[in-house]
Structures are given as C-alpha cells and as structure tokens.
Write a protein that holds these residues in place. Structure first.
Motif, mmCIF file in Angstrom:
data_model
loop_
_atom_site.group_PDB
_atom_site.id
_atom_site.type_symbol
_atom_site.label_atom_id
_atom_site.label_comp_id
_atom_site.label_asym_id
_atom_site.label_seq_id
_atom_site.Cartn_x
_atom_site.Cartn_y
_atom_site.Cartn_z
ATOM 1 N N ARG A 171 5.232 -45.140 -40.106
ATOM 2 C CA ARG A 171 5.369 -46.466 -40.718
ATOM 3 C C ARG A 171 6.079 -46.349 -42.058
ATOM 4 N NH1 ARG A 171 -0.380 -49.243 -39.213
ATOM 5 N NH2 ARG A 171 -1.160 -47.141 -39.391
ATOM 6 N N ARG A 172 5.864 -45.206 -42.721
ATOM 7 C CA ARG A 172 6.520 -44.991 -44.001
ATOM 8 C C ARG A 172 6.884 -43.512 -44.100
ATOM 9 N NH1 ARG A 172 3.727 -46.863 -49.650
ATOM 10 N NH2 ARG A 172 5.504 -47.955 -50.542
ATOM 11 N N GLY A 182 13.676 -50.642 -39.217
ATOM 12 C CA GLY A 182 12.410 -51.125 -39.779
ATOM 13 C C GLY A 182 11.576 -50.061 -40.467
ATOM 14 N N VAL A 183 12.074 -48.855 -40.601
ATOM 15 C CA VAL A 183 11.243 -47.803 -41.181
ATOM 16 C C VAL A 183 11.261 -47.862 -42.716
ATOM 17 C CG1 VAL A 183 11.094 -45.327 -41.536
ATOM 18 C CG2 VAL A 183 11.367 -46.219 -39.237
ATOM 19 N N ASN A 184 10.058 -47.911 -43.286
ATOM 20 C CA ASN A 184 9.948 -47.929 -44.743
ATOM 21 C C ASN A 184 10.104 -46.521 -45.300
ATOM 22 O OD1 ASN A 184 9.396 -50.711 -44.887
ATOM 23 N ND2 ASN A 184 7.269 -50.298 -44.301
ATOM 24 N N VAL A 185 10.681 -46.465 -46.497
ATOM 25 C CA VAL A 185 10.897 -45.168 -47.143
ATOM 26 C C VAL A 185 10.300 -45.200 -48.547
ATOM 27 C CG1 VAL A 185 12.644 -43.541 -47.969
ATOM 28 C CG2 VAL A 185 13.021 -44.788 -45.837
#
Lengths: 72, 406
Positions: free
Chosen positions: B145-146, B171-174
């Motif tokens: 997810r992150r 859509g991947v959070n960094v």
C-alpha cells in the motif's frame, strides 16, 4: 474488510475459487462462499483502482510532507 | 620410566594420529582461521579434480596452499607461478602427510586496495553469522500500500524508481526517507533513515543509489548498515546500481535488484496483471457456481422424472401385487401345514390303538373284574359264589364263581 490486505484477500479468493471448482461444498455453503468471493473480488478491484498516489517525504520523525518530483 | 635429561617422562606414547590431532587442535585458534597472507606463487598445479595446489613464499619461508574447486571457480583470473598474490583463508592440517597448509577461500592480485580486503573479511564474518542465509529472507508483499524509498532525494535513482512505480501501478503510495548515499556520513544517514522507516506503515523498503565505483558504493558495504538491514522488520530490497558487483547490503537484503528501476519492478506488480488475475478468478467462480447449479438442476430433473414421482400409482400397483403374492404363498403354506398335521395325528392314533386293550379283546381274550371294578388276575382274588364281570370284544358277561383252582 478495510483492514484486510490485498494479498490476503487474493489468497482467500483463490481458495474460494478452488473450493467452488472442486464442488466439495454443499450448495448453500457454495452460495455463501460465492457471495464472499464476489466481495473479495470487489475489494481487490477497489485496491487496484486507487488512482491518486501520494508521494511524500519524511523530513524528520513523524514529519511528513508532500514531495514534488522534479522531472529531468 | 625413562630418563630424559632432567625430566622423567612417563612412557605413555601418543599414536601419530593423536599427536596430529593435538597439532590440528592447536592450529584451530581463531587467529589462524581467518588470515590474509601475501606471497609469491610457486609449484602451481590446477589438478584434474578442479582443485588448485600451490605454495606461497617469500625470501625466507614457504607455505603449502590449496584452493578447492568450489572456491577457485569464483576467481576472475588464473594464478601462475611468480605472481604475487594475497590469499584469504585459514590454516589447517592435512593429516595423511602431517603437513600444515593454507586453505584458500579467495585470492587477489597484489595491489588490491585495503578496502577490498576489508570487504571480503567483513563479508566472511557476516556470512558466518548467518546474515545471508536464504532462510532469513522474507517475501515481498504482493501489492504494497505504501513503498518506502531510502535514497538521495535528488538522485537519479529516485526518479527511476518513481517512474517505474507509476508506470506499473499509478495508485501506489511512496514515502521517501532522504539519506546521503555517498561519503563519510552516508552509512549513518542510511541507518537512521532505515530506523525511521520502522515506525511507519510502509510495507516494503527500497534502499539504494545509482551506479558507482567500488569506492562510491562503500556506504552500502558498511557493517552497521548491513546489520540494520538484517534487523529491519520491513522487507528490504537493495538496489545499488551495479549489475555484477554485490555490496554487503545486497547480500543481507531480503531481495537484491541490480538497479533502482529493477527494484521498483520487483516491489510493485503490474496493475493490469493483478486486475486480470482478479477478473479471471471472479469468472471462474461464477462459472463454477453456474455449473454447480446446472448439475443440481439436472439432478432435480432426473428425480422428477423418476417412475415414483412421475406415476405414483405405480408404486401402489406394485405393492398390491406383492401383497397378493404373499397371500397366495401364505395359503399354500397353511395347506401344507394342515397335511403335515393330519399325518402326525394318524400316526398318533395308530400308536394309541396298539396300546388299547380292545385289540387284545379282539384276539379272543377277556378281562375279568370283580364287583369293585378291580381287574382279577389270580383265582384267589375271588370267593366262591361271588359275581365277576367279563368284558368281551363285544358285550360283557356277569358270571357266578362256582369253582376255583389255584
């Protein structure tokens, strides 16, 4: 289901698909499984559909700011 | 006891093997188990078995050395007589010949920097501690997810990583943990970033930098960093931007990527692939259920068309017929039982008849009874002038006794 991880959801979905394909459950159990499977598939799709990605930078312990990417 | 100079030595001689074992034990002291020694190669022999046998010498001394096949396969050069080399290895005893020799793990040409030697030493140490064990490696999450990224915020590595992540899954959070990736302070900075990351919700960490020389990658060969990576609760992917040379970070990370871009590919799956997988499973589920319902429906149809449900009167007809059959056979049984009984009765009557006195009377005998009805068997039972009664086959007589004979 919000706490469920994508991975776990996908694994459970696989399990349900196998179980339904083997037809080893009673029909009413199968319907319950099917319903769960539909929910899982929807959850997985929702997870994949998150379009707005956040890119952030941790300046210090607990201090997180949005991060601007400089395109080269 | 033998006199041996001033001392008296008990005559309990050791076997040669025992002595050799003691020498061997004496040589296993730690200082001799991890040595770096420089010398000139002589008597070099690359044996058919694949092992290398040679000596290392300087002006005063010589030591035999062996480098086994499994080790020498990793050499990027072939030693030859006259080369001055640095050997890393351990001292041991070859018992059959009673010789001590150097068991070589790695060879370097002379002039290799101290940095390389220190690297090999440290690598051997960490490996011996089990930090590189495949069993320690954790698997990466399927869809983080992150993603945590530990690198320089201004480096090309970050740009590459973000580019690939966004391409594979928008859509991947960094979450970026900025760190120095070069210079004296780099190891400490990387370790600090790694420890900051432990308290966040990132599912996986990429730690790395763009390519560089051995010296530029030195921070990723730092012992402190290697240990911090090993202790991370979050799976770590190393990406130190070098296709061929491995850093210690690479060895200790859960997963090693040759470049930052490759790390990003490892960490995030293609969104389309996952979508396709979910869709395919959904379809399989639907068709499995549909098949199931169809098969249940077919079964229900079969049941509905079964004779019993389709024509229930058949069931009664059949049973009535069976009842008739039973009646018939019951009657048969009764009749035959009657015949049997009749036969038995006749036999009993016959037997009874044979015992009856009537038969005896029929043969001409008669029964004599006195007035009290007693059977008269002896003449003295009656008196003269007494009445006796004779029963004949037909009828009876009353007789007056006129004479008695004993």
């Amino acid at each position: 289901m919000s706490e469920l991880k994508f991975e776990a959801a996908l694994a459970r979905l696989e399990e349900i698909v196998r179980s339904l394909e083997q037809g080893d459950a009673e029909l009413d159990e199968g319907l319950v499984l099917f319903e769960e499977g539909v929910k899982l598939a929807r959850f997985c799709n929702e997870q994949l559909d998150q379009a707005e990605a956040k890119i952030e930078i941790m300046i210090d312990q607990g201090l997180i700011e949005p991060f601007e990417v400089k395109e080269s | 006891m033998l006199s041996c100079g001033k001392e008296m030595v008990a005559l309990h001689p050791l076997s040669v093997s025992e002595l050799t074992n003691q020498i061997k034990a004496a040589l296993t002291q730690p200082a001799l188990q991890s040595v770096a020694v420089q010398g000139e190669v002589s008597n070099f022999l690359h044996h058919r078995s694949g092992h290398m046998y040679f000596s290392l010498k300087d002006t005063h001394s010589r030591i035999k050395a062996v480098m086994f096949r499994g080790r020498n396969q990793r050499l990027s050069f072939t030693p030859k007589n006259g080369d001055t080399l640095i050997a890393l290895g351990s001292v041991g005893v070859y018992e059959p010949n009673g010789e001590y020799q150097l068991y070589v793990d790695m060879l370097f040409p002379q002039g290799i920097g101290d940095l390389h030697l220190a690297f090999e030493d440290l690598k051997a140490k960490l490996e011996a501690e089990g930090l590189f064990d495949p069993g320690r490696k954790r698997s990466l999450p399927l869809l983080p997810r992150r993603v945590g990224v530990i690198t320089s915020p201004s480096g090309a590595a970050l740009r590459d990583i973000l580019h690939v992540l966004r391409r594979r899954h928008p859509g991947v959070n960094v979450l970026l943990f900025p760190a120095l990736v070069q210079g004296e302070e780099a190891p400490e900075s990387l370790v600090r970033a790694l420890s900051l990351a432990q308290n966040t919700d990132v599912d996986v960490l990429i730690i790395g930098r763009g390519g560089g020389s051995f010296e530029e990658l030195a921070a990723f060969n730092d012992e402190g960093l290697a240990r911090a990576i090993a202790q991370s609760d979050i799976p770590v992917v190393s990406a130190c931007g070098h296709e061929t040379d491995f850093t210690l970070a690479d060895f200790v990370a859960d997963c090693r990527a040759p470049t930052p871009s490759a790390a990003a590919e490892l960490v995030v799956p293609l969104r389309e692939e996952l979508l396709a997988a979910v869709t395919s499973m959904r379809n399989r589920m639907v068709s499995a259920l549909r098949r199931r319902i169809e098969s249940e429906r077919r079964y229900l149809g079969q049941l509905q068309h079964s004779p019993v449900l389709a024509r229930p009167e058949h069931m009664f007809r059949q049973r009535r017929q069976r009842l008739d059959e039973l009646w018939t056979s019951l009657g048969r049984f009764q009749r035959s039982a009657l015949v049997l009984r009749r036969g038995k009765l006749a036999a009993a009557v016959g037997k009874l008849e044979s015992l009856s006195p009537l038969n005896t009377l029929a043969r001409g005998y008669s029964v004599c009874q006195n007035e009290r009805g007693e059977i008269v068997r002896q003449a003295k039972q009656v008196s003269l002038g007494e009445l006796v009664y004779l029963t004949l086959q037909e009828g009876s007589l009353s007789c007056l006794v006129e004479e008695r004979k004993p």
